[in-house]
Every structure is written in structure tokens, then in C-alpha cells.
Design an enzyme around this catalytic site. Sequence first.
Site, PDB file in Angstrom:
ATOM      1  N   HIS A   1      38.945  31.511  41.480  1.00 39.43           N
ATOM      2  CA  HIS A   1      39.495  32.799  41.044  1.00 39.43           C
ATOM      3  C   HIS A   1      38.496  33.430  40.091  1.00 39.43           C
ATOM      4  O   HIS A   1      38.188  32.877  39.043  1.00 39.43           O
ATOM      5  CB  HIS A   1      40.853  32.619  40.362  1.00 39.43           C
ATOM      6  CG  HIS A   1      41.473  33.919  39.938  1.00 39.43           C
ATOM      7  ND1 HIS A   1      42.261  34.673  40.784  1.00 39.43           N
ATOM      8  CD2 HIS A   1      41.390  34.613  38.776  1.00 39.43           C
ATOM      9  CE1 HIS A   1      42.660  35.761  40.155  1.00 39.43           C
ATOM     10  NE2 HIS A   1      42.151  35.756  38.932  1.00 39.43           N
ATOM     11  N   CYS A   2      37.983  34.590  40.484  1.00 41.05           N
ATOM     12  CA  CYS A   2      36.948  35.258  39.703  1.00 41.05           C
ATOM     13  C   CYS A   2      37.605  36.239  38.728  1.00 41.05           C
ATOM     14  O   CYS A   2      38.194  37.233  39.163  1.00 41.05           O
ATOM     15  CB  CYS A   2      35.976  36.005  40.629  1.00 41.05           C
ATOM     16  SG  CYS A   2      34.623  36.815  39.745  1.00 41.05           S
ATOM     17  N   PRO A   3      37.512  35.990  37.411  1.00 39.73           N
ATOM     18  CA  PRO A   3      38.131  36.936  36.458  1.00 39.73           C
ATOM     19  C   PRO A   3      37.383  38.258  36.378  1.00 39.73           C
ATOM     20  O   PRO A   3      37.967  39.277  36.019  1.00 39.73           O
ATOM     21  CB  PRO A   3      38.082  36.175  35.126  1.00 39.73           C
ATOM     22  CG  PRO A   3      36.936  35.220  35.273  1.00 39.73           C
ATOM     23  CD  PRO A   3      36.908  34.841  36.735  1.00 39.73           C
TER      24      PRO A   3
ATOM     25  N   GLY B   1      38.641  40.085  39.364  1.00 38.44           N
ATOM     26  CA  GLY B   1      40.082  40.226  39.296  1.00 38.44           C
ATOM     27  C   GLY B   1      40.807  39.780  40.544  1.00 38.44           C
ATOM     28  O   GLY B   1      41.906  40.283  40.821  1.00 38.44           O
TER      29      GLY B   1
END
Length: 222
Positions: free
Chosen positions: A88-90, A93
Amino acid sequence: MGRPREAVRWRSDAYHLPRPHPIRAPHPHAITHSTPRMPICPYPSPTITAAPGVRIPLKWCRTCKIFRPPRAAHCSECNVCVERFDHHCPWMGQCIGRRNYRYFLGFVVSVCALSVCTACLTALMAINLARAAYESHHAAIFDLVAKAVSLRPASVGLVAFPVLILLCVGPLACYHCSLVCQNKTTSEEIKMPYGEENPFADDCVSNCNEVRTQYLYPIAMR
């Protein structure tokens, strides 16, 4: 106006596995001791052949109430199961999975290429301006750098900022390129669910081609 937005979402979706229709829970006051409880997994766990002689059991997701296919995982941030889940890439998003991994990889590599291009062209232009200011064309490189800084102070920031970005994003790009060559995901590299041997790995060319030509089949828009 809805078509472009749907197209962008179709391209950016990591392929969230669809859930079955939700089961309406009974009213709390209607639950008695005779009310049957739904088991954690109402079906026997099936298996799938990942490679010749290698069968992988499918895992049951308690949240999505589905059997996850191989290489899929449940993302706690998005609360969905993602096929070929990487991470999950912050910064983006969203989850990085089957359908948008190559776009993520292209984004990271293009940022590195842009940083190198910006730093090199800025330094070259500043040094050429400093060399033109000198009467002698055989000035030392340190004198040219000092002269370039005095003539164009902004060039220092235009060189330092891309270099800092490259130091942060460059190792990430190298790491994901190595994962592509091994046909692994970040989640599989950390958890090692299949042990030391990756049943999905092939030669380097085939592994890279699999990421490049992943089949983009449509899903229901939610």
C-alpha cells in the site's frame, strides 16, 4: 464527463477482488441460543496448481468472505483483497497490485530519470556559463564550480534537490527492478509464503515480460 474519470480509475485500480453480496445480520434481540452460527469458512479450502508439481491452497479472507487467489492479500488500509498485492503506497494513496504495478514502476523509474536529467543539465549549463566568463579555457574544475555558484546561485538548489530525490527514490527503483527480475512482490519478499523457492518465477526475460504485459481485464466499478 464521467468517461474520462472512469478511464483514469480503471487505469489506477490495483484490481480489488469483488466481494459476495453482504449477508444481513439478524437483530441482536432476535439471536437466541438456537440460532446457528456461521462458521469461519463454510467451504473446504481448495487448491490451485501454480507450477508443475506445486499446488497452493487458497486462503480464506474473513473480512471479504472469499477465497483469495494465489499472490493476493488483504490490505488493511483499503479494507479489500488485492490480486498480486505488492504494498500500500501512502504517496499514491492506493494499493499497488496486478493492474497498476507497472504504472507504479514506470513512475518511480521516470522520477529517477528526470532527477538525473535535471541535475546534469543544470550543472552543465552553469559550468558552461562559468567557462564563458573566464578568459582562459583551461580553468580548473573547482574554479569553474565556484564561478558558476557566484553567477547562478539558484543552480545549487536545482542540482541539490534532484540529487536528494534520486538518493531517496533510486534505491526504491533498484529494489523493485530486482523484484521484477525474480517475479516477486514486496509482500512475498517480506513474508516468504512459498519458502525459498518461488513457484511463479521463470527466467529473467519472462519475468519482466509478465509484468509488462499483465492482462488488464475490466471489473465492476464501485
